[in-house]
Design an enzyme around this catalytic site. Structure first.
Site, short mmCIF file in Angstrom:
data_model
loop_
_atom_site.label_atom_id
_atom_site.label_comp_id
_atom_site.label_asym_id
_atom_site.label_seq_id
_atom_site.Cartn_x
_atom_site.Cartn_y
_atom_site.Cartn_z
N GLU A 114 0.85 -1.19 0.00
CA GLU A 114 0.00 0.00 0.00
C GLU A 114 0.88 1.24 0.00
O GLU A 114 1.96 1.23 0.61
CB GLU A 114 -0.90 0.02 1.24
CG GLU A 114 -1.74 -1.23 1.42
CD GLU A 114 -2.39 -1.29 2.80
OE1 GLU A 114 -2.95 -0.27 3.24
OE2 GLU A 114 -2.32 -2.35 3.44
N LYS A 116 2.31 4.60 1.25
CA LYS A 116 2.43 5.20 2.59
C LYS A 116 2.05 6.68 2.49
O LYS A 116 2.82 7.50 2.00
CB LYS A 116 3.85 5.04 3.13
CG LYS A 116 4.01 5.50 4.56
CD LYS A 116 5.42 5.21 5.05
CE LYS A 116 5.58 5.66 6.49
NZ LYS A 116 5.43 7.12 6.64
N ASP A 118 1.45 10.42 3.43
CA ASP A 118 2.18 11.34 4.31
C ASP A 118 1.19 12.28 4.98
O ASP A 118 0.93 13.38 4.51
CB ASP A 118 3.21 12.13 3.49
CG ASP A 118 4.36 12.62 4.35
OD1 ASP A 118 4.48 12.15 5.49
OD2 ASP A 118 5.14 13.46 3.88
N TYR A 227 -6.98 2.24 6.39
CA TYR A 227 -6.09 1.17 5.98
C TYR A 227 -6.14 -0.09 6.85
O TYR A 227 -5.52 -1.09 6.52
CB TYR A 227 -4.64 1.65 5.86
CG TYR A 227 -4.06 2.35 7.08
CD1 TYR A 227 -3.83 1.68 8.26
CD2 TYR A 227 -3.71 3.70 7.01
CE1 TYR A 227 -3.29 2.31 9.36
CE2 TYR A 227 -3.17 4.35 8.11
CZ TYR A 227 -2.96 3.65 9.28
OH TYR A 227 -2.41 4.28 10.37
N LYS A 318 10.79 2.92 2.52
CA LYS A 318 10.84 4.35 2.21
C LYS A 318 11.63 4.59 0.91
O LYS A 318 12.55 3.83 0.57
CB LYS A 318 11.50 5.12 3.36
CG LYS A 318 10.88 4.88 4.72
CD LYS A 318 9.52 5.49 4.85
CE LYS A 318 9.56 6.98 5.07
NZ LYS A 318 10.08 7.35 6.39
N CYS A 412 35.46 27.63 23.04
CA CYS A 412 34.01 27.41 23.05
C CYS A 412 33.28 28.69 22.68
O CYS A 412 33.53 29.74 23.30
CB CYS A 412 33.57 26.92 24.43
SG CYS A 412 31.76 26.77 24.61
N CYS A 415 31.18 29.80 26.17
CA CYS A 415 31.85 30.24 27.41
C CYS A 415 33.24 30.81 27.18
O CYS A 415 33.84 31.40 28.09
CB CYS A 415 31.92 29.10 28.41
SG CYS A 415 33.06 27.76 27.93
N CYS A 430 33.97 21.16 24.48
CA CYS A 430 34.21 22.09 25.58
C CYS A 430 34.18 21.25 26.85
O CYS A 430 33.25 20.47 27.06
CB CYS A 430 33.14 23.17 25.62
SG CYS A 430 33.23 24.21 27.11
N CYS A 435 30.11 25.69 31.70
CA CYS A 435 29.67 26.29 30.44
C CYS A 435 28.14 26.33 30.40
O CYS A 435 27.49 25.30 30.61
CB CYS A 435 30.19 25.49 29.26
SG CYS A 435 29.58 26.07 27.65
#
Length: 672
Positions: A114, A116, A118, A227, A318, A412, A415, A430, A435
């Protein structure tokens, strides 16, 4: 009451229902619009004259007049499981081999393929042929009752067609969606009104279904494909014993069923169906992102059962992620709760797999070097697994002459402290425990559902607490007062009181959840349960050698090293002391230890609806007591916990001689 008028009311309802079914389901109108409108107005006038004769299935009841104030949560009688994904024919074959190993007859199997759709999944309940309730998928176990919105979808019948006597209860599952033409019209109207556009038809459908005003839902003209169906209490095959027959029955009942489903006798036919629709789907009037493949036999489906997440008898095949070109306008760097610096491409917005994409992960500095990505480059971007946008390749022939290579920061960006890259890792981190980015991420993890589950503590609130210097570690959450919280934006007295109460309640969470909440790298919720069973106090785990930790079944060397090193850091030792001081559970109670010995190694299966316990509550109770909960009955099952409307699992358990427990007996067993 005048009999002719009563008879005319029923006649009008039947005529209008037949006309709607022909128009919206069969796409074969049987009357002119003007005739339909005239009959509809006549029905309205008669119902005004005799309001006591208005019925829930009347065509006039499709549009609600009064907006709802909120939606009520409803527990699904049958969970709406998600589907396992396959992304090519090889993965489809792997799925096929897996179910065959579980099947009693490995050579069995017809497949139903079937498209699919969306959209947004719905569960519909019909009582004596009349639509009783429409519920969203939610988390698969609990959804929201949006019945008044569901009634506005004209391809969903308010009354089922039956050749014989109506069935007492029928549950139908399907997908609500927006046709592409309707989606475009909605966005055109929103653009003219200066409103934000919907990103894709799927999000627009989901958002529409959750509108509190059903009149808005009606105007947006959602559609629906059914379905699958379930008839509680009916285990016979007189109605439908295959998915193919179920689709035919749904159509006879009055539902719109996607016309492109196909009965396949081999996996080769499934693959051919999948390949055909790879290009042909672009000509459809709605979005589809793959093919759903189901074993046709309901008996075989029942025998295979479910994993913890998916039905074994179905898979979503898919289509490859859609790719599109766009331009990188900048590269930002995000800092996560573990301190990892992740580069992020900020791109010119592009439509990708039905959504508007303007950001894509670049993973790490090695990936940037490998692709030689530069600001200003034109790149090909796609959605990995249809979810996370990522850059696939650079079109160097379109590179501007002044484009410069991107260099990851040495400090970073949050920080300002130096970052490090550990030997053998691609990630730059980091390591400053103070931080703000690490602190915010750590607190968000601590309050999350699988950890301490502090309700009302969302991302924005966490950011406020850190930015206003009210919280420097998760331990500081337990010192917050109502007065502190009332100083924050959008935080009133009642909300502050509820949050303080929720924080206090989290002190009752078990040691395994506290351990998970600490956010130790590589350690997931399942790992923490294994560790908490072996090391029943935090002192035991803190004192354990790395080899002792690695000796726990299911714990690998990487996890053991991360746990061992975490407890060697002085700041973390201080945190544990503070958490003990505010009353967190950092040990398994004696009672729980005894119960684990009592039920350890026992396997449970739950079927039906229990009187007071939700399915996940009963499952948690058993697991906390040392038991294991599975989805399917087998010779290895020790107990079947039985509730109302128990299905085929009960019959199988009876045939195998498995001990059955009702809710009271389960509670008594745990109490022992």
């Amino acid at each position: 009451m005048i009999q002719p008028e009563v008879k005319r009311l029923e006649e009008l309802r039947q005529l209008l229902q037949q006309a709607s079914y022909a128009y919206y389901v069969l796409d074969a109108p049987i009357m002119e619009d003007a005739v339909y409108d005239q009959l509809y107005r006549e029905l309205q006038q008669l119902e005004i004259q005799f309001p006591e004769l208005i019925t829930p299935d009347s065509p006039t009841q499709r549009v609600g007049e009064k907006p709802a104030t909120q939606f009520i949560s409803v527990r699904h009688n049958i969970p709406l499981y998600s589907l396992e994904n396959a992304f090519d024919v090889d993965e489809l074959q792997a799925w096929d081999q897996r179910w065959r190993r579980q099947a009693p007859t490995p050579d069995a199997g017809e497949y139903v393929s079937e498209l699919k759709i969306d959209g947004s999944a719905l569960a519909l309940t019909y009582q004596d042929g009349i639509l009783l309730r429409g519920v969203t998928r939610g988390d698969g176990v609990t959804g929201e009752d949006i019945s008044q919105n569901v009634r506005t979808i004209r391809s969903i019948p308010l009354r089922l067609n039956f050749l014989g006597e109506p069935l007492e209860k029928v549950e139908v599952r399907g997908e609500a969606f927006l046709p592409l033409e309707v989606f475009k019209q909605i966005n055109d109207e929103r653009q003219k009104a200066g409103e934000q556009l919907f990103a894709n038809p799927r999000n627009a459908a989901a958002g529409t279904l959750r509108q509190l005003d059903s009149r808005i839902v009606a105007r947006r003209r959602l559609d629906f494909f059914a379905y699958t169906l379930h008839i509680p209490g009916r285990d016979d095959t007189s109605i439908a014993n295959t998915q193919w027959e179920a689709l035919e029955l749904l159509s006879k009942m009055g539902f719109r069923v996607n016309p492109h489903h196909k009965l396949c006798n081999s996996l080769g036919e499934v693959a051919a169906y999948y390949q055909y629709w790879d290009t042909e789907r672009l000509n459809l009037a709605y979005m589809t992102d793959g093919v759903v493949v189901k074993l046709n036999s309901f008996k075989l489906q029942e025998q295979l059962g479910f994993t913890q997440k998916f039905p074994r008898w179905a898979v979503a095949l898919k289509y490859p992620a859609q790719e599109a070109p766009t331009r990188i306008e900048n590269i930002a760097v995000n800092v996560g709760r573990t301190g990892a610096l992740t580069p992020l491409a900020l791109m010119r917005p592009v439509q990708l797999a039905g959504t508007t994409v303007s950001r894509a992960t670049l993973h790490n500095s090695d990936r940037i070097s490998q692709l030689d990505i530069r600001i200003g480059d034109t790149v090909i971007v796609r959605k990995a697994g249809e979810i996370i946008p990522e850059v696939v390749r650079v079109l160097t022939e379109l590179r501007p002459p002044d484009a410069q290579p991107f260099i990851m920061p040495s400090h970073c960006p949050v920080c300002g402290q130096p970052v490090v890259r550990e030997s053998g890792e691609a990630v730059i981190r980091c390591v400053n425990a103070s931080c703000p980015a690490i602190l915010k991420g750590g607190i968000e993890h601590w309050v999350s559902r699988d950890a301490l589950d502090i309700k009302g503590m969302g991302e924005k609130l966490v950011h406020q607490l850190v930015d206003k210097d009210l919280v420097h570690s998760v331990a500081d959450l337990y010192n917050l007062t109502i007065e502190n919280l009332c100083e924050l934006e959008r935080m009133g007295q009642k909300s502050a009181e509820k949050l303080v109460q929720a924080i206090a309640l989290s002190k009752n969470q078990p040691w395994s959840r506290v351990l998970y909440g600490l956010g130790i790298r590589h350690v997931g919720s399942v790992n923490t349960q294994l560790l908490a069973e072996k090391f029943t106090t935090v002192e035991q785990l803190a004192a354990a050698k790395q080899s002792d930790i690695e000796g726990v079944y299911g714990i690998g060397a990487e996890i053991a090293q991360a746990v061992y090193q975490w407890f060697r850091i002085n700041a973390n030792q201080t945190l544990i002391t503070r958490l003990q001081g505010v009353g967190l559970q950092l040990a398994t109670t004696i009672e729980n230890s005894q119960i684990v010995q009592k039920l350890g190694g026992k396997t449970f299966v739950i079927t039906g609806t229990l009187p007071t316990l939700k399915r996940d509550e009963a499952k948690a109770l058993i697991q906390k007591a040392g038991g294991k909960v599975t989805d399917s009955v087998s010779k290895k099952t020790d107990y079947l916990v039985v509730g109302e409307e128990a299905g085929s699992k009960l019959e199988k358990a009876q045939a195998l001689g498995i001990t059955q427990l009702n809710e009271a007996q389960l509670l008594a067993l745990v109490a022992e």
